[in-house]
Write an enzyme that holds these catalytic residues in place. Sequence first.
Site, mmCIF file in Angstrom:
data_model
loop_
_atom_site.group_PDB
_atom_site.id
_atom_site.type_symbol
_atom_site.label_atom_id
_atom_site.label_comp_id
_atom_site.label_asym_id
_atom_site.label_seq_id
_atom_site.Cartn_x
_atom_site.Cartn_y
_atom_site.Cartn_z
ATOM 1 N N TYR A 1 0.827 -1.280 0.157
ATOM 2 C CA TYR A 1 -0.161 0.120 -0.076
ATOM 3 C C TYR A 1 0.949 1.197 0.111
ATOM 4 C CZ TYR A 1 -3.688 3.032 1.012
ATOM 5 O OH TYR A 1 -4.897 3.996 0.782
ATOM 6 N N LYS B 1 1.545 3.943 -3.118
ATOM 7 C CA LYS B 1 1.356 5.498 -3.251
ATOM 8 C C LYS B 1 2.571 6.178 -3.390
ATOM 9 C CE LYS B 1 -3.317 5.027 -1.870
ATOM 10 N NZ LYS B 1 -4.301 5.624 -2.700
#
Length: 309
Positions: A140, A144
Amino acid sequence: MNRMLISGGNGFLGSHLVSKAMKKGVVATVVDDMSTSKDINVPSSVKFIKEKIENFNTEEKFDFVVHLAARPSPEDYVEHPIDAILSNSAGTRNMLDIAMNSKGVFMYTSSSEIYGEASIIPTPEDYYGYVNPNGIRSCYDEGKRFSEALIMAYHRERHVDTRIQRPFNVYGPGIRADGGYGRVIPRFIVRALMDEDIIVHGDGKQTRSFLYIDDWLDLTWEFLTSPNLAGEVINIGSSEEITIYELAEMIKRMTGSRSRITFEKARENDPRRRAADTRKIENMFGWKPTVSLEEGLERTIEWFRKRIK
Ligand code: UDP
């Protein structure tokens, strides 16, 4: 009439953004693979394409291209790490190409997660982050971070009007509470309303700062639609920290619950503290959160109460 493409438009943030767009007379198109939603959360008048964003492309043109598609709940993304990273790498590339071909504005919801285990709290936008590149949360946070780098590359080399925001723990009506999808606030509320154990991971001394959905939406709209913001990066959040244990107690008190507060093992790589330095958005937009945690929780509890009892 302006047209907006929203990836992840059926999710919590996305469906609120679709409603706002409709109120403003903007025609929204949603691309969403429904990986984190049970129901369709947008009106039937909205064009809905059920597709993974990494597989999506179109010749259509949009004034605004908003890339929200993600699996933001830690327990969910650690179960689906490949899916999590692809929507925020290959998916980001697809959305950037659509924005570039459209000559439209591109906005990305990055995350406070990119700061990792930050040593400066509240964390300003120019803090580089302290992140485990191959840890359990890397699918994650590194997705990002990669997306932010790719977006800035498109901005610098291809002059796309890109805007990056980093939300900090947004909550409110419409957020999911169940299973691995549920974030801390909706989980605690539902457990409290059902008089079930409220489970705190670790010692409960870790902190977060929470932002009510309406405040997120107001600033997001301004950030997206104001002129001359190409290449900007902003935090969207609150600087007020609360410990997870205090949050559990607050929700228990506000719901009048008989739940016990119990403890389980801490999550791996769970950031100890998280809060937004909001000086940049205050200076740029004169913005401050308008809904206190107490008020926001009140509204969210009411929303869940109607659905549970
Ligand atoms: N948390 C908890 N109990 C739960 C869910 C979460 O104690 O049932 C804690 C979690 O360990 C973390 C914080 O609450 O420290 C926020 O978790 P969330 O899943 O909302 O997302 P995060 O902010 O970590 O991305």
